[in-house]
Write a protein that holds these residues in place. Sequence first.
Motif, mmCIF file in Angstrom:
data_model
loop_
_atom_site.group_PDB
_atom_site.id
_atom_site.type_symbol
_atom_site.label_atom_id
_atom_site.label_comp_id
_atom_site.label_asym_id
_atom_site.label_seq_id
_atom_site.Cartn_x
_atom_site.Cartn_y
_atom_site.Cartn_z
ATOM 1 N N ARG A 136 41.078 30.836 46.893
ATOM 2 C CA ARG A 136 39.922 31.620 46.463
ATOM 3 C C ARG A 136 40.287 32.610 45.353
ATOM 4 N NH1 ARG A 136 35.478 30.332 46.186
ATOM 5 N NH2 ARG A 136 34.622 30.396 48.267
ATOM 6 N N HIS A 137 41.474 33.178 45.418
ATOM 7 C CA HIS A 137 41.830 34.238 44.481
ATOM 8 C C HIS A 137 42.679 33.766 43.303
ATOM 9 C CE1 HIS A 137 40.783 36.586 48.138
ATOM 10 N NE2 HIS A 137 40.275 37.401 47.241
ATOM 11 N N PRO A 145 33.444 27.544 43.932
ATOM 12 C CA PRO A 145 32.866 28.835 44.324
ATOM 13 C C PRO A 145 31.715 28.720 45.311
ATOM 14 C CG PRO A 145 32.285 28.260 42.059
ATOM 15 C CD PRO A 145 33.338 27.296 42.482
ATOM 16 N N GLU A 146 31.053 27.552 45.354
ATOM 17 C CA GLU A 146 29.904 27.427 46.250
ATOM 18 C C GLU A 146 30.310 27.213 47.713
ATOM 19 O OE1 GLU A 146 30.629 23.325 44.385
ATOM 20 O OE2 GLU A 146 30.614 25.435 43.767
#
Length: 287
Positions: free
Chosen positions: A15-16, A63-64
Amino acid sequence: MTRTTHLQELLRVLRHHQGPIGGPELARALGVTLRHLYQDIAVLRAVGVEVVNEPGRGYVLPPEVKLPPAALAEPAPVAGAQDEPAPLIFYTNPLSRGGIVHWMLEELGATYRMVTLEYGAAMKTPEYLAINPLGKVPAIRHGETVVTEAAAICAYLADAFPEAGLAPPSAARGDYYRWLFLAAGPLESAIALNDLGVAPTAEQAMRLGSGDYWTLVETLAAAVAGRPYIAGDAFSAADVYVGSHIGWGMQFGTLPRRPEFEAYWAGLRERPAHRRCEAHIEQVLAR
Protein backbone atom coordinates in the motif's frame (compact mmCIF):
# COMPACT_ATOMS: atom_id res chain seq x y z
CA MET A 1 5.26 -13.43 13.70
CA THR A 2 1.83 -14.95 13.05
CA ARG A 3 0.52 -15.69 9.59
CA THR A 4 -2.03 -12.87 9.94
CA THR A 5 0.72 -10.43 10.90
CA HIS A 6 2.78 -11.55 7.88
CA LEU A 7 -0.14 -10.84 5.55
CA GLN A 8 -0.93 -7.49 7.14
CA GLU A 9 2.71 -6.43 6.82
CA LEU A 10 2.71 -7.49 3.16
CA LEU A 11 -0.39 -5.38 2.55
CA ARG A 12 1.14 -2.41 4.39
CA VAL A 13 4.33 -2.52 2.28
CA LEU A 14 2.37 -2.80 -0.97
CA ARG A 15 0.00 0.00 0.00
CA HIS A 16 2.77 2.45 0.86
CA HIS A 17 5.31 1.57 -1.83
CA GLN A 18 5.51 4.02 -4.72
CA GLY A 19 4.74 1.97 -7.81
CA PRO A 20 5.35 -1.75 -8.43
CA ILE A 21 7.90 -3.64 -6.37
CA GLY A 22 9.73 -6.72 -7.62
CA GLY A 23 9.33 -10.04 -5.88
CA PRO A 24 12.92 -10.36 -4.58
CA GLU A 25 12.90 -6.78 -3.25
CA LEU A 26 9.52 -7.30 -1.59
CA ALA A 27 10.66 -10.56 0.01
CA ARG A 28 13.75 -8.82 1.41
CA ALA A 29 11.65 -5.98 2.79
CA LEU A 30 9.45 -8.50 4.60
CA GLY A 31 12.32 -10.72 5.74
CA VAL A 32 10.86 -13.84 4.11
CA THR A 33 11.90 -16.18 1.33
CA LEU A 34 10.60 -15.64 -2.19
CA ARG A 35 8.65 -18.91 -1.94
CA HIS A 36 7.00 -17.72 1.29
CA LEU A 37 6.13 -14.43 -0.40
CA TYR A 38 4.51 -16.21 -3.33
CA GLN A 39 2.46 -18.36 -0.95
CA ASP A 40 1.27 -15.30 0.98
CA ILE A 41 0.23 -13.57 -2.25
CA ALA A 42 -1.67 -16.71 -3.28
CA VAL A 43 -3.48 -16.62 0.08
CA LEU A 44 -4.37 -12.94 -0.33
CA ARG A 45 -5.81 -13.60 -3.77
CA ALA A 46 -7.74 -16.56 -2.41
CA VAL A 47 -9.49 -14.34 0.16
CA GLY A 48 -10.32 -11.68 -2.42
CA VAL A 49 -7.36 -9.27 -2.26
CA GLU A 50 -6.23 -9.06 -5.88
CA VAL A 51 -2.52 -8.31 -5.75
CA VAL A 52 -1.51 -7.50 -9.33
CA ASN A 53 1.77 -8.69 -10.85
CA GLU A 54 2.77 -6.28 -13.63
CA PRO A 55 5.08 -8.22 -15.99
CA GLY A 56 8.65 -6.96 -15.85
CA ARG A 57 7.85 -4.46 -13.08
CA GLY A 58 6.56 -6.23 -9.99
CA TYR A 59 3.65 -6.35 -7.58
CA VAL A 60 1.21 -3.56 -6.94
CA LEU A 61 -1.94 -3.22 -4.86
CA PRO A 62 -4.60 -1.33 -6.85
CA PRO A 63 -5.92 1.68 -4.92
CA GLU A 64 -9.52 0.48 -5.20
CA VAL A 65 -8.79 -2.61 -3.08
CA LYS A 66 -10.40 -2.22 0.32
CA LEU A 67 -8.28 -3.03 3.36
CA PRO A 68 -8.22 -4.86 5.59
CA PRO A 69 -10.58 -7.68 4.56
CA ALA A 70 -12.49 -9.22 7.41
CA ALA A 71 -10.68 -12.52 6.94
CA LEU A 72 -7.36 -10.84 7.76
CA ALA A 73 -8.43 -8.71 10.68
CA GLU A 74 -6.30 -9.34 13.76
CA PRO A 75 -8.72 -10.01 16.62
CA ALA A 76 -8.04 -8.56 20.02
CA PRO A 77 -7.17 -11.27 22.54
CA VAL A 78 -10.09 -12.31 24.72
CA ALA A 79 -9.48 -14.02 28.03
CA GLY A 80 -10.60 -17.64 27.86
CA ALA A 81 -11.51 -17.44 24.16
CA GLN A 82 -10.61 -20.35 21.91
CA ASP A 83 -8.25 -19.84 18.99
CA GLU A 84 -9.89 -19.09 15.66
CA PRO A 85 -9.79 -22.09 13.31
CA ALA A 86 -7.01 -21.96 10.74
CA PRO A 87 -8.30 -20.81 7.34
CA LEU A 88 -8.61 -23.58 4.77
CA ILE A 89 -8.06 -22.76 1.09
CA PHE A 90 -8.82 -25.37 -1.57
CA TYR A 91 -7.21 -25.01 -5.03
CA THR A 92 -8.96 -27.02 -7.71
CA ASN A 93 -10.47 -27.36 -11.14
CA PRO A 94 -13.91 -29.02 -11.33
CA LEU A 95 -12.68 -31.36 -14.08
CA SER A 96 -9.79 -32.79 -12.09
CA ARG A 97 -8.93 -35.03 -9.17
CA GLY A 98 -9.91 -32.01 -7.11
CA GLY A 99 -13.38 -33.55 -7.14
CA ILE A 100 -12.12 -36.14 -4.66
CA VAL A 101 -10.96 -33.45 -2.24
CA HIS A 102 -14.16 -31.47 -2.78
CA TRP A 103 -16.18 -34.51 -1.70
CA MET A 104 -13.91 -34.96 1.32
CA LEU A 105 -14.34 -31.33 2.36
CA GLU A 106 -18.11 -31.59 2.07
CA GLU A 107 -18.11 -34.73 4.21
CA LEU A 108 -16.11 -32.87 6.87
CA GLY A 109 -18.58 -30.01 7.07
CA ALA A 110 -15.59 -27.68 7.42
CA THR A 111 -15.52 -24.06 6.31
CA TYR A 112 -13.24 -23.63 3.31
CA ARG A 113 -12.63 -21.26 0.43
CA MET A 114 -12.49 -22.73 -3.07
CA VAL A 115 -10.08 -21.24 -5.60
CA THR A 116 -10.76 -22.52 -9.12
CA LEU A 117 -7.78 -22.48 -11.47
CA GLU A 118 -8.00 -22.92 -15.22
CA TYR A 119 -5.65 -25.38 -16.86
CA GLY A 120 -2.60 -23.73 -18.36
CA ALA A 121 -1.12 -20.40 -17.32
CA ALA A 122 -3.16 -20.03 -14.13
CA MET A 123 -1.53 -23.15 -12.67
CA LYS A 124 1.97 -22.02 -13.68
CA THR A 125 2.14 -18.60 -11.99
CA PRO A 126 4.95 -18.14 -9.45
CA GLU A 127 2.33 -17.71 -6.72
CA TYR A 128 0.63 -21.03 -7.41
CA LEU A 129 3.91 -22.86 -8.07
CA ALA A 130 4.88 -21.83 -4.53
CA ILE A 131 1.85 -23.82 -3.39
CA ASN A 132 2.45 -26.77 -5.73
CA PRO A 133 5.70 -26.75 -7.74
CA LEU A 134 4.19 -29.34 -10.10
CA GLY A 135 1.66 -26.74 -11.25
CA LYS A 136 -1.36 -28.99 -10.85
CA VAL A 137 -4.43 -29.35 -8.68
CA PRO A 138 -5.70 -30.21 -6.16
CA ALA A 139 -3.88 -28.57 -3.28
CA ILE A 140 -4.89 -27.14 0.06
CA ARG A 141 -3.42 -24.60 2.42
CA HIS A 142 -4.62 -25.04 6.00
CA GLY A 143 -3.16 -22.23 8.06
CA GLU A 144 0.58 -22.57 7.37
CA THR A 145 0.33 -26.17 6.16
CA VAL A 146 0.32 -26.92 2.43
CA VAL A 147 -0.69 -30.39 1.22
CA THR A 148 -0.84 -31.66 -2.37
CA GLU A 149 -1.92 -35.00 -3.89
CA ALA A 150 -5.52 -36.04 -3.40
CA ALA A 151 -4.85 -39.13 -1.26
CA ALA A 152 -2.49 -37.20 1.02
CA ILE A 153 -5.02 -34.37 1.32
CA CYS A 154 -7.79 -36.81 2.28
CA ALA A 155 -5.60 -38.47 4.91
CA TYR A 156 -4.48 -35.10 6.27
CA LEU A 157 -8.01 -33.69 6.48
CA ALA A 158 -9.32 -36.80 8.26
CA ASP A 159 -6.69 -36.23 10.96
CA ALA A 160 -7.06 -32.44 11.03
CA PHE A 161 -10.83 -32.71 11.65
CA PRO A 162 -11.15 -35.78 13.90
CA GLU A 163 -14.65 -34.76 14.99
CA ALA A 164 -15.90 -35.75 11.51
CA GLY A 165 -14.94 -39.38 12.19
CA LEU A 166 -13.48 -40.00 8.73
CA ALA A 167 -10.49 -42.03 9.93
CA PRO A 168 -10.62 -45.19 12.05
CA PRO A 169 -8.91 -45.21 15.45
CA SER A 170 -5.11 -45.41 15.15
CA ALA A 171 -5.03 -49.08 16.17
CA ALA A 172 -7.53 -50.01 13.45
CA ARG A 173 -6.04 -48.30 10.41
CA GLY A 174 -4.49 -51.25 8.62
CA ASP A 175 -7.17 -51.59 5.93
CA TYR A 176 -7.66 -47.81 5.83
CA TYR A 177 -4.05 -47.10 4.86
CA ARG A 178 -3.78 -50.22 2.71
CA TRP A 179 -6.65 -49.42 0.35
CA LEU A 180 -6.23 -45.66 0.39
CA PHE A 181 -2.67 -45.89 -0.85
CA LEU A 182 -3.13 -48.93 -3.07
CA ALA A 183 -5.61 -46.83 -5.02
CA ALA A 184 -3.26 -43.82 -5.05
CA GLY A 185 -0.27 -45.87 -6.22
CA PRO A 186 -0.57 -49.25 -7.98
CA LEU A 187 -4.18 -48.87 -9.06
CA GLU A 188 -3.76 -45.43 -10.66
CA SER A 189 -0.57 -46.53 -12.41
CA ALA A 190 -2.09 -49.76 -13.73
CA ILE A 191 -5.23 -47.97 -14.93
CA ALA A 192 -3.17 -45.34 -16.74
CA LEU A 193 -0.98 -47.94 -18.46
CA ASN A 194 -3.97 -50.05 -19.47
CA ASP A 195 -5.83 -46.99 -20.78
CA LEU A 196 -2.81 -46.09 -22.92
CA GLY A 197 -2.72 -49.60 -24.35
CA VAL A 198 0.55 -50.45 -22.62
CA ALA A 199 0.80 -54.09 -21.56
CA PRO A 200 3.96 -54.50 -19.46
CA THR A 201 5.68 -57.85 -19.41
CA ALA A 202 5.83 -59.69 -16.08
CA GLU A 203 9.34 -58.32 -15.50
CA GLN A 204 8.31 -54.77 -16.42
CA ALA A 205 5.25 -54.94 -14.17
CA MET A 206 7.46 -55.99 -11.28
CA ARG A 207 9.82 -53.07 -11.91
CA LEU A 208 6.92 -50.62 -12.19
CA GLY A 209 5.47 -51.69 -8.86
CA SER A 210 1.92 -51.49 -10.18
CA GLY A 211 1.57 -55.18 -10.87
CA ASP A 212 -0.87 -56.65 -13.37
CA TYR A 213 -4.00 -54.63 -14.18
CA TRP A 214 -6.40 -57.56 -13.98
CA THR A 215 -4.88 -58.80 -10.73
CA LEU A 216 -5.51 -55.37 -9.25
CA VAL A 217 -9.10 -55.40 -10.52
CA GLU A 218 -9.71 -58.78 -8.89
CA THR A 219 -8.06 -57.66 -5.65
CA LEU A 220 -10.11 -54.48 -5.42
CA ALA A 221 -13.34 -56.28 -6.30
CA ALA A 222 -12.73 -58.77 -3.50
CA ALA A 223 -12.05 -55.93 -1.07
CA VAL A 224 -15.46 -54.30 -1.63
CA ALA A 225 -17.54 -57.43 -2.27
CA GLY A 226 -20.56 -57.47 0.02
CA ARG A 227 -19.28 -54.51 2.04
CA PRO A 228 -20.65 -50.96 2.20
CA TYR A 229 -17.25 -49.58 3.28
CA ILE A 230 -13.74 -50.65 2.42
CA ALA A 231 -12.01 -50.09 5.77
CA GLY A 232 -14.25 -51.35 8.54
CA ASP A 233 -17.82 -50.76 9.57
CA ALA A 234 -17.87 -46.99 9.02
CA PHE A 235 -17.49 -44.63 6.10
CA SER A 236 -14.00 -43.10 5.93
CA ALA A 237 -11.64 -41.06 3.79
CA ALA A 238 -10.59 -44.33 2.15
CA ASP A 239 -14.12 -44.66 0.75
CA VAL A 240 -13.94 -41.12 -0.61
CA TYR A 241 -10.74 -41.90 -2.47
CA VAL A 242 -11.33 -45.51 -3.54
CA GLY A 243 -14.99 -44.85 -4.27
CA SER A 244 -14.11 -41.91 -6.51
CA HIS A 245 -11.76 -44.05 -8.57
CA ILE A 246 -14.29 -46.86 -8.89
CA GLY A 247 -17.08 -44.46 -9.83
CA TRP A 248 -14.98 -42.60 -12.39
CA GLY A 249 -13.43 -45.82 -13.67
CA MET A 250 -16.81 -47.35 -14.49
CA GLN A 251 -18.11 -44.07 -15.94
CA PHE A 252 -15.18 -43.60 -18.31
CA GLY A 253 -14.47 -47.26 -19.02
CA THR A 254 -11.10 -47.55 -17.29
CA LEU A 255 -12.54 -50.10 -14.84
CA PRO A 256 -14.99 -52.86 -15.71
CA ARG A 257 -18.57 -52.64 -14.46
CA ARG A 258 -18.30 -55.58 -12.12
CA PRO A 259 -21.22 -56.32 -9.76
CA GLU A 260 -18.96 -55.75 -6.73
CA PHE A 261 -18.02 -52.28 -7.97
CA GLU A 262 -21.59 -51.42 -8.93
CA ALA A 263 -22.95 -52.36 -5.50
CA TYR A 264 -20.18 -50.57 -3.59
CA TRP A 265 -20.48 -47.37 -5.62
CA ALA A 266 -24.29 -47.38 -5.40
CA GLY A 267 -23.97 -47.12 -1.63
CA LEU A 268 -21.67 -44.10 -1.84
CA ARG A 269 -22.81 -41.95 -4.73
CA GLU A 270 -26.06 -40.82 -3.11
CA ARG A 271 -24.40 -39.49 0.02
CA PRO A 272 -25.51 -35.85 0.46
CA ALA A 273 -21.93 -34.54 0.38
CA HIS A 274 -21.25 -36.31 -2.92
CA ARG A 275 -24.51 -35.09 -4.42
CA ARG A 276 -23.54 -31.49 -3.55
CA CYS A 277 -20.25 -31.95 -5.40
CA GLU A 278 -22.02 -33.37 -8.45
CA ALA A 279 -24.42 -30.42 -8.43
CA HIS A 280 -21.45 -28.04 -8.38
CA ILE A 281 -19.89 -29.71 -11.42
CA GLU A 282 -23.22 -29.59 -13.26
CA GLN A 283 -23.49 -25.85 -12.56
CA VAL A 284 -19.95 -25.25 -13.83
CA LEU A 285 -20.56 -27.23 -17.02
CA ALA A 286 -23.84 -25.40 -17.59
CA ARG A 287 -21.99 -22.08 -17.55
